[in-house]
Design an enzyme around this catalytic site. Structure first.
Site, PDB file in Angstrom:
ATOM      1  N   TRP A   1       0.872  -1.189   0.000  1.00 19.27           N
ATOM      2  CA  TRP A   1       0.000   0.000   0.000  1.00 19.27           C
ATOM      3  C   TRP A   1       0.909   1.240   0.000  1.00 19.27           C
ATOM      4  O   TRP A   1       1.813   1.335   0.845  1.00 19.27           O
ATOM      5  CB  TRP A   1      -0.868  -0.037   1.259  1.00 19.27           C
ATOM      6  CG  TRP A   1      -1.785   1.132   1.428  1.00 19.27           C
ATOM      7  CD1 TRP A   1      -2.639   1.647   0.504  1.00 19.27           C
ATOM      8  CD2 TRP A   1      -1.951   1.921   2.625  1.00 19.27           C
ATOM      9  NE1 TRP A   1      -3.331   2.707   1.046  1.00 19.27           N
ATOM     10  CE2 TRP A   1      -2.934   2.896   2.336  1.00 19.27           C
ATOM     11  CE3 TRP A   1      -1.384   1.894   3.896  1.00 19.27           C
ATOM     12  CZ2 TRP A   1      -3.344   3.833   3.276  1.00 19.27           C
ATOM     13  CZ3 TRP A   1      -1.798   2.820   4.830  1.00 19.27           C
ATOM     14  CH2 TRP A   1      -2.771   3.781   4.519  1.00 19.27           C
TER      15      TRP A   1
ATOM     16  N   ASP B   1      -0.424  -5.763   9.445  1.00 21.76           N
ATOM     17  CA  ASP B   1      -1.383  -4.719   9.096  1.00 21.76           C
ATOM     18  C   ASP B   1      -2.640  -5.444   8.626  1.00 21.76           C
ATOM     19  O   ASP B   1      -2.611  -6.168   7.632  1.00 21.76           O
ATOM     20  CB  ASP B   1      -0.807  -3.837   7.978  1.00 21.76           C
ATOM     21  CG  ASP B   1      -1.776  -2.723   7.575  1.00 21.76           C
ATOM     22  OD1 ASP B   1      -2.916  -2.702   8.096  1.00 21.76           O
ATOM     23  OD2 ASP B   1      -1.398  -1.881   6.739  1.00 21.76           O
TER      24      ASP B   1
ATOM     25  N   LYS C   1     -12.798  -0.529   6.195  1.00 25.05           N
ATOM     26  CA  LYS C   1     -13.401  -1.260   5.063  1.00 25.05           C
ATOM     27  C   LYS C   1     -14.435  -2.264   5.541  1.00 25.05           C
ATOM     28  O   LYS C   1     -15.534  -2.320   5.012  1.00 25.05           O
ATOM     29  CB  LYS C   1     -12.328  -2.008   4.272  1.00 25.05           C
ATOM     30  CG  LYS C   1     -11.006  -1.317   4.171  1.00 25.05           C
ATOM     31  CD  LYS C   1     -10.960  -0.272   3.095  1.00 25.05           C
ATOM     32  CE  LYS C   1      -9.647   0.471   3.184  1.00 25.05           C
ATOM     33  NZ  LYS C   1      -9.347   1.262   2.043  1.00 25.05           N
TER      34      LYS C   1
HETATM   35  C1  LIG Z   1      -3.028  -2.212   3.676  1.00 17.93           C
HETATM   36  C2  LIG Z   1      -3.691  -1.028   4.286  1.00 17.93           C
HETATM   37  N1  LIG Z   1      -3.341  -0.662   5.523  1.00 17.93           N
HETATM   38  C3  LIG Z   1      -3.910   0.374   6.137  1.00 17.93           C
HETATM   39  C4  LIG Z   1      -4.869   1.120   5.498  1.00 17.93           C
HETATM   40  C5  LIG Z   1      -5.393   2.282   6.277  1.00 17.93           C
HETATM   41  O1  LIG Z   1      -6.677   2.635   6.136  1.00 17.93           O
HETATM   42  P1  LIG Z   1      -7.403   3.511   7.230  1.00 17.93           P
HETATM   43  O2  LIG Z   1      -6.444   4.505   7.734  1.00 17.93           O
HETATM   44  O3  LIG Z   1      -8.577   4.081   6.548  1.00 17.93           O
HETATM   45  O4  LIG Z   1      -7.803   2.539   8.283  1.00 17.93           O
HETATM   46  C6  LIG Z   1      -5.261   0.806   4.197  1.00 17.93           C
HETATM   47  C7  LIG Z   1      -6.246   1.600   3.464  1.00 17.93           C
HETATM   48  O5  LIG Z   1      -6.400   1.577   2.286  1.00 17.93           O
HETATM   49  C8  LIG Z   1      -4.661  -0.321   3.588  1.00 17.93           C
HETATM   50  O6  LIG Z   1      -5.001  -0.703   2.363  1.00 17.93           O
END
Ligand SMILES: Cc1ncc(COP(=O)(O)O)c(C=O)c1O
Length: 392
Positions: free
Chosen positions: A124, A205, A241
């Site tokens: 990411w 993560d 999500k």
């Molecule tokens: C792999 C991964 N980690 C962390 C996140 C963090 O998302 P958020 O800050 O909205 O929880 C995302 C969001 O796209 C992600 O794809």
């Protein structure tokens, strides 16, 4: 003037596009089959329970809502997790996944054995600047074999074996973003073994629990396996999500320590990172998640509704692949259906993605990642046509 963010910046370009057929498959946010944002019915129910309970808006503690943290940890590690019962697992509420990554990155920069972190290649996009801004050097381990549209497992193991002992490895717990390609259970077991042998520190993560298989407990398999293999580890969870709580910024950062005493010491240091950063996290979204997870019936409703989202995405993978074939494409698109989670790592080059945007108003990220959550029955043929035209 700084450049726009590679992912969020797409939204602005999309908004300004006047083409009535425009499609946004850039940002990873779930859409229903009409292309509209979706609020889970169980979230609506929890919202009304929270608002009718007459709670005040006092500050949360630095570590956030304790009940939410306990339930979030149980959600990931399982309600039978022995380490939780032994007091060796502790956590803090964070500003969703991003905020949890940042807090952990700062903690690693202060106390980690090395001033570097290994992330999968690719990963990411935001992982890299988050960790760099914490003062860590970002190193990559091999993950994806573009030639075979699959996992480069031997490369991954080799890179883990070669890394300096005690390195921190960031692992996507499930539904790897952007590739949609996860290790199998036996590959995870092998990864666990290598990490153990080399004394590395696993940092999971988990942003898509429920989106990979459609079964939220099953998607935590890798985390639970590492815990049962005796690792000390850290985990960041996002509820953006799976619970559809994107803008509420609900997350949890937890760690499995060697002893209860050590877990508490880590907690004290996490609070020292958080206090001068944002002081304490927002309460509303965490209360919604806690309302759901504390109730068995509502938790079941959540699991079913999350599965509903995963199933719709699965259906769109099949539809996109067959629409590409119907459009006359002779390329191998089997990875579109073999990948899991929210994204299809399409294999499109930067130039092809730019053509899709400029000629068809189909907005994806420049690495060829397509958010399957933005694909609907109404636009799948149009997207397939654009992909075919740009990959002929
Ligand atoms: C792999 C991964 N980690 C962390 C996140 C963090 O998302 P958020 O800050 O909205 O929880 C995302 C969001 O796209 C992600 O794809």
């Amino acid at each position: 003037m700084g450049p726009p963010d590679p992912i969020i910046g797409l939204n602005d370009a999309f908004k300004n596009d006047t083409n009535p057929n425009k499609v946004n498959v850039g940002v990873g946010a779930y859409r229903d089959d009409l292309g509209s944002p979706y609020v889970l019915p169980v979230v609506r129910k929890a919202e009304s329970l929270v608002s009718s309970s007459g709670l005040d808006h006092e500050y949360a503690g630095i570590a956030g809502e304790q009940e939410f943290v306990d339930l979030a940890m149980e959600f990931a590690y399982g309600d039978d997790c022995v380490k939780i019962k032994e007091g060796k697992v502790k956590g803090v509420q964070t500003l969703s996944g991003t905020g949890g990554l940042r807090v952990m990155g700062e903690f690693l920069a202060k106390f980690g054995k090395h001033k570097h972190i290994y992330v999968p290649d690719p990963t990411w996009g935001n992982h890299i600047p988050i960790m760099q801004n914490c003062g860590l050097e970002v190193k990559k381990y091999r993950y994806y074999d573009a030639g075979n549209s699959g996992l480069d497992f031997s490369g991954l193991v080799e890179d883990m074996e070669k890394a300096p002992e005690g390195s921190c490895f960031l692992l996507h717990a499930c539904a790897h973003n952007p590739t949609g390609m996860d290790p199998t259970e036996s590959q995870w077991s092998e990864i666990s073994k290598v990490i153990k042998e080399k004394g590395h520190f696993p940092f999971f993560d988990c942003a898509y629990q429920g989106f990979a298989s459609g079964n939220a407990p099953k998607d935590a398999w890798s985390i639970r396996k590492f815990v049962s293999d005796g690792h000390e580890l850290a985990l960041v969870q996002s509820f953006s999500k799976n619970f559809g709580l994107y803008g509420q910024r609900v997350g949890c950062l937890s760690w499995v320590a060697g002893s209860e005493e050590e877990a508490k010491r880590v907690e004290s240091q996490m609070k020292i990172v958080i206090r001068p950063s944002y002081s304490n996290p927002p309460r509303h979204g965490a209360r919604i998640v806690a309302t759901i997870l504390r109730d068995e019936g509502m938790t079941k409703e959540f699991v079913d509704q999350c599965k509903g989202m995963a199933d719709r995405i699965g259906g769109m993978r099949t539809a996109l692949r067959s629409s590409l074939e119907d459009a006359g494409s002779t390329r191998d698109w089997s990875h579109v259906t073999s990948q899991i989670g929210m994204f299809a790592y399409s294999g499109l080059s930067k130039e092809q993605v730019e053509r899709m945007r400029d000629e068809f108003s189909v907005y994806g990220t420049l690495d060829g990642r397509i958010s399957m959550a933005g694909v609907t029955k109404g636009n799948v043929e149009y997207i397939a046509k654009a992909m075919h035209e740009c990959t002929k």
